[in-house]
Design a protein around this motif. Structure first.
Motif, PDB file in Angstrom:
ATOM      1  N   LYS A  30      -1.331  -5.197  -7.338  1.00  0.00           N
ATOM      2  CA  LYS A  30      -1.834  -5.281  -5.972  1.00  0.00           C
ATOM      3  C   LYS A  30      -2.316  -6.302  -5.628  1.00  0.00           C
ATOM      4  O   LYS A  30      -2.155  -6.845  -4.475  1.00  0.00           O
ATOM      5  N   ASN A  45     -10.694  -1.300   1.765  1.00  0.00           N
ATOM      6  CA  ASN A  45      -9.821  -0.290   1.032  1.00  0.00           C
ATOM      7  C   ASN A  45     -10.874   0.605   0.225  1.00  0.00           C
ATOM      8  O   ASN A  45     -10.821   1.492   0.257  1.00  0.00           O
ATOM      9  N   ASP A  65      -3.735   3.928   1.142  1.00  0.00           N
ATOM     10  CA  ASP A  65      -3.664   2.376   0.688  1.00  0.00           C
ATOM     11  C   ASP A  65      -2.816   1.661   1.796  1.00  0.00           C
ATOM     12  O   ASP A  65      -3.015   0.242   2.231  1.00  0.00           O
ATOM     13  N   ASP A  82       0.706   4.218  -2.594  1.00  0.00           N
ATOM     14  CA  ASP A  82       0.586   5.550  -2.156  1.00  0.00           C
ATOM     15  C   ASP A  82       1.669   6.309  -2.676  1.00  0.00           C
ATOM     16  O   ASP A  82       1.362   7.482  -3.078  1.00  0.00           O
ATOM     17  N   GLY A  86       0.641  -1.201   0.171  1.00  0.00           N
ATOM     18  CA  GLY A  86       0.014   0.023   0.063  1.00  0.00           C
ATOM     19  C   GLY A  86       0.794   1.247  -0.087  1.00  0.00           C
ATOM     20  O   GLY A  86       0.602   2.173  -0.605  1.00  0.00           O
ATOM     21  N   LEU A 101      -5.363  -1.113   3.464  1.00  0.00           N
ATOM     22  CA  LEU A 101      -4.864  -2.443   3.025  1.00  0.00           C
ATOM     23  C   LEU A 101      -4.393  -3.249   4.236  1.00  0.00           C
ATOM     24  O   LEU A 101      -4.685  -4.496   4.222  1.00  0.00           O
TER      25      LEU A 101
END
Length: 356
Positions: free
Chosen positions: A97, A147, A207, A88, A84, A211
């Motif tokens: 991901k 998320n 994230d 970002d 994450g 996440l």
């Protein structure tokens, strides 16, 4: 009894760390960009999840002795956090991901945290391939569900705190001190961050935060699956009902529109509620609904019939909102359509007897 240090210490650490992360974000250019889907204005840090992550693991180092299962959760959670964080900072492709989410799930399974058997209406499925596949889908699904909820100030964090506190309280009833400790440490770390993330937010978790929280909630829900009734799949599904429904609705909506199912849009539950109630009230409403689902779990433990009625009423209310708001599609209204057909049939029968 709860040792309140496991809540206060991560809360204080997270509260102290967040301002430093806000300052660092300016130099690292790690701030959220404005686009047609955002509801914020200006340059706001989007790596606030770093405070949650550090506060959680610093506190864990003092209060928790690591075993094999917890090692799997720590490693898997770290994979999701750094995945994450990279996203970002440089924007990761969705497929990459997803691959990292699957990798984190496999790590968790390797360390023994997984579904042993699948029970569906009394039918027991203990085929290893299917249980492993189900575990991977569960981890990736819940991680992405949390998320997706990170669309308003304080929403993902607030709902996560509610979910963690409910799991922790149920674990306390079942005397699962390991689950109690982990959940309340994570809740404390998240709450400290929420002080700065509440509307109007001065920092986002990004994230790296959503996440990480999504993975941890999904992993904790599996931690006691083999030996306890508090974290069977029914409970986390109940607590995560809003993000689960939102995720499934998004997939269906985008499929009907010919969009990629991972393509972002602005028709989530929180977006629709915000149009009517505003930013702050929408967060309170969604956290309140999640709390009601949590309360229904306690009611179900006391009285299954009443608990089932409460759960069914909540689900019915959400379904009617989805249909009235055209969240999936303007033509999607199975319950309202059924109600109209019943009323129409009733009026036809009534008119028939009246004219006789």
């Amino acid at each position: 009894m709860i040792d309140f240090k496991i809540i206060l210490i991560p809360l204080i650490i997270s509260t102290l760390l967040t301002p430093f992360i806000k300052r660092y974000s300016i130099y690292a250019k790690a701030y959220a960009l404005e686009n047609e889907r955002t509801v914020h204005h200006g340059k706001i840090s989007r790596i606030g999840g770093v405070a949650i992550y550090l506060a959680f693991f610093i506190t864990m180092a003092f209060f928790v002795s690591t075993d094999r299962a917890l090692s799997g959760i720590v490693i898997g959670g770290s994979i999701m956090f750094f995945a994450g964080l990279i996203d970002d900072l440089i924007d990761m492709k969705p497929i990459v991901k997803l691959a990292l989410e699957i990798a984190a799930a496999i790590v968790l399974i390797y360390y023994g945290v997984s579904v042993d058997v699948i029970r569906i209406f009394g039918v027991v499925i203990d085929i290893p391939f299917l249980t492993v596949l189900f575990t991977v889908i569960w981890i990736a699904g819940i991680t992405n569900a949390v998320n997706l909820m990170d669309g308003l100030d304080g929403l993902a964090g607030g709902m996560s705190v509610v979910i963690l506190v409910v799991i922790g309280c149920l674990a306390l009833v079942e005397r699962r001190i390991d689950v109690v400790t982990i959940t309340f440490i994570l809740a404390g770390a998240t709450f400290g961050f929420l002080i700065f993330n509440a509307h109007p937010a001065s920092i986002f978790m990004g994230d790296c935060g959503s996440l990480f929280l999504g993975f941890m909630i999904s992993a904790i829900s599996l931690l006691g699956f083999k030996s306890s009734t508090i974290v069977t799949l029914a409970l986390p599904m109940l607590l995560l009902m809003l993000p689960i429904i939102d995720t499934l609705s998004a997939i269906l909506r985008r499929t009907l529109k010919g969009m990629k199912f991972m393509q972002a849009d602005k028709s989530h539950i929180h977006h629709l509620l915000m149009k009517q109630f505003g930013h702050g009230k929408t967060v309170i409403i969604m956290c309140g609904i999640t709390s009601l689902f949590g309360l229904s779990a306690f009611i179900y433990m006391i009285n299954k019939v009443i608990g089932f009625i409460v759960i069914l009423s909540l689900l019915l209310g959400i379904e009617l909102f989805i249909e009235k708001s055209a969240m999936i599609n303007e033509k999607f209204h199975p319950l309202m359509g059924l109600y109209r057909r019943i009323i129409k049939k009733y009026n036809e029968i009534k008119a028939k007897f009246y004219f006789r």
